[in-house]
Design a protein around this motif. Sequence first.
Motif, short mmCIF file in Angstrom:
data_model
loop_
_atom_site.label_atom_id
_atom_site.label_comp_id
_atom_site.label_asym_id
_atom_site.label_seq_id
_atom_site.Cartn_x
_atom_site.Cartn_y
_atom_site.Cartn_z
N PHE A 25 -4.53 9.41 2.27
CA PHE A 25 -4.23 9.09 3.67
C PHE A 25 -3.73 7.66 3.76
O PHE A 25 -4.42 6.73 3.39
N ASP A 26 -2.50 7.49 4.28
CA ASP A 26 -1.95 6.15 4.45
C ASP A 26 -2.19 5.70 5.89
O ASP A 26 -1.59 6.24 6.82
N GLU A 27 -3.04 4.74 6.09
CA GLU A 27 -3.42 4.24 7.42
C GLU A 27 -3.59 5.39 8.41
O GLU A 27 -2.87 5.48 9.40
N PRO A 28 -4.60 6.22 8.19
CA PRO A 28 -4.69 7.46 8.95
C PRO A 28 -5.14 7.33 10.39
O PRO A 28 -4.90 8.21 11.20
N LYS B 295 0.83 -1.21 0.00
CA LYS B 295 0.00 0.00 0.00
C LYS B 295 0.86 1.26 0.00
O LYS B 295 0.70 2.14 -0.84
N SER B 296 1.78 1.33 0.98
CA SER B 296 2.60 2.54 1.08
C SER B 296 3.46 2.73 -0.15
O SER B 296 3.65 3.86 -0.62
N THR B 297 3.99 1.64 -0.68
CA THR B 297 4.81 1.74 -1.88
C THR B 297 4.01 2.35 -3.02
O THR B 297 4.49 3.25 -3.72
MG MG Z 1 2.30 1.01 4.96
#
Ligand code: MG
Lengths: 521, 296
Positions: free
Chosen positions: B152-155, B42-44
């Motif tokens: 939003f990454d895992e907000p 996800k973050s990538t």
């Molecule tokens: Mg991540």
Amino acid sequence: MKQFFGIVLRDVRFRILMWIIGISALTLIVPPAFANLYGEAADREVLKETLANPAMVAMVGPVPEGTYTIAVMFSHEMLVFMAIVHGLFGVMIANAVSRKMEDQGLLEYVSSTGITRSNIFGTQLLIGILMNIALGAVIFTGLVVMDIESFGLEGSMLYALGTALFGLLFYMVTLVLAQLLPSSDWSFGIALSLLLLFYLGRAITDVVNTDYSVIFPYHWLSRIEPFGVNDFVWLSPFLIIAVFAWLAWFLFAKRDLDDAYITLDFKNKTRRIGSYPRLQLTGMKVLITSWLAGMLLIGLSYGSIFGELDTFINENQFLAQAMESESGMDPILQFLSTLMMVTAVVGIIPALMVSARILREEKSERLEMLVSADISRGRMLLTHGIFGVVTGALGLVLAVIGMYAASIGVEDIGVTIGEYMLTALNYTAAVVLFTGLSMLLIGISKKLHTLIWVYYLYSFFVNYLGLIIGLDDAWRIVTPFHFLAEMPAEEMDWIAWAAITAIGIALGIAGAALFKQRDIG
Amino acid sequence: MSILELKNTTKTFGDTIAAHEVSFHIEKGEIFGFIGPNGAGKSTTIRMIIGALTPDSGEIFVDDQPISKDPHYKNKLTYVPGDVNLWGNLTGDEVINFFMKTRGYTNTDRKDELIEKFRLDPKKKCKAYSKGNRQKVALISAFLSNADLLIFDEPTTGLDPLMERSFHEEVIRAKNEGKSILLSSHILSEVEKLADRIAIIRDGQIIETGQLADLRHITRIEYVVQAKGDLETLKSLPFVHEFTQDHDSTHILVDNDKAPEFLEALHPLQPMQLETRPPRLEDIFMRYYEDRSDQS
Ligand SMILES: [Mg+2]
Ligand SMILES: Nc1ncnc2c1ncn2[C@@H]1O[C@H](COP(=O)(O)OP(=O)(O)O)[C@@H](O)[C@H]1O
């Protein structure tokens, strides 16, 4: 305690290993080189004479009495300088296992798992002692095994023990500062300042009157005179390490985690920070001002011994004439140029620290937030480069102003303030080159940037050895100092200056262009 | 019209294929859930969107423009990373002002409103903030912009339930203003309520995309039942999986698209209590892989 010690050791063991390898390599390559270059007793006596001048005494300490054997020459020329490196080793590791761990919340975390304060402190203490013992053992063994003429057991022992104790002393001082100050940046900054201020203080007192030098730990090493007098008594002042250890424990046991005895948070009103350069300037205020103050202080200290230089030359007309006929230059200008060169090399450090600050943004993942806010990466790196160069250049200007101001009463120095400024400008080319190279490495990868410090150390070392033992200039051919004029003794070489500056700028721009494209985070 | 589109973007780190031919698009005014377990990529993927990473292959479009051709596409988006670090010596207020200034956003009433809503003490230095408070600073900064795409990454990992609700309200408000939102999470139920559509990623690959309702065929619902009759008889039904008994109730995992059949079968057993638990990501994966191995 055993588990905690294990974890902490695993965290820092690579760094410790690198330092031990680096320091012992730097130490142990020197004796064979000296044996090669200065195998003849007569040559060494001549060198000893030239090292008696105040410029050299300021750099390496007072010349020992007695025969100048290879071993005595080694300890005389290496001890004080290497002590800085040993001290730095102590400061870095002590900070890493104390305040830095605390800042990262690690100490709080392990405390919650039942590891007590005394376990934590015991571990910190043990790591400091063990790493210095290990380093001392490597150096001692190395010196003994090489078995070079005049390197006795006793002297080797004292050299290794003295430097190890010096490292441990600054390790302990840093542990005390880690309790007093509110963050690892502060404890590192103040410990480093003490390390350098003591060196400067010793430089002045060694020239003026060595009786005053005894308050500086560097001088305790000079007094031991390893391989010469072998005076064990001068190890005893290092007993103060025990006092610092007790003090650190006392302060640590009595405070809350994340608390400090000295708080430096000023309740100021909200600052208007609306751009990346402003943001960085706010963050680097303390770093930049303390380096500028440091550079001014270096200038003042060196300037304050110019009077002694003058007296020395008047008293040693024979030497002065010899120097003058050999190079065709005023000897006092030669000494001055030597000190200027050292100042210039030191002045590169703040420029590198400022330009490398962008890596801190990257490591903490703030850079991606900035990138997502459409702040150009190339511009961010250029900001750091420009700030670095400006800090470096300002440092040099302050240093020459310091020299000028402190030596205003010395009649025989005919260097005008204009010439001093030109000298600062001359060495700014080196600052630009180093900063540009640092930017290029940052542009390629965040890991590669360490190489700039390797290159810096190399440059420092060959310059230093070039100055004190006349190491062949060929070694310096890959550093800018080979090409730049040794001002103020030599005339400004504008072509070399322009070429080096241009290369530095080109490297910096290339770095910014690469930085725009590479992956970050 | 889509605000964001990824076409076969791939990113590898050494031997790890962090994202493999990832494709999806987000419509204007849509909340898009991006779901996957830790390390799924996800973050990538998000870092490629914001330009911190360059894809090895594939292309990313913002407003139908390839981002490689539009140097200033980033003023159309704002981003909050999963792990927020801030400048320790700056106060929360200073950080928020900084981002407002760089994004050219001037509505300070809105800022005060958000600070109030998230109960942030903006006068404190960032180093004194907890993880949750740092996250609030970054979230507030993100809402204070005119960007069309909010990422939003895992907000909500550091937020308490009350703040999580405030966050959801703000996301919906942004959607109502016509903005698009990309919301990543490793918890399905967290995104389910908000998202119009979701994509599920695992081991760097998107395995499903669509509206949650359309994904019913791959989700399972857990029923917690107490009944007079013998529930054991349900065990043999084809759409019933995992059947566990704790002290007074029975947990039964049922294919989501077979709820009517299940309830029909349950009725004769005189249920006294019936609760449902939301589908869990792990169950989706389990069913997904079972289906795949059935096919092959
Ligand atoms: Mg991540
Ligand atoms: N900079 C990097 N270098 C090497 N591997 C990485 C890097 N970033 C992520 N990875 C790897 O890529 C995979 C996906 O990670 P990530 O995108 O962070 O997953 P998620 O955000 O879904 O938890 C993981 O296996 C992770 O270890």
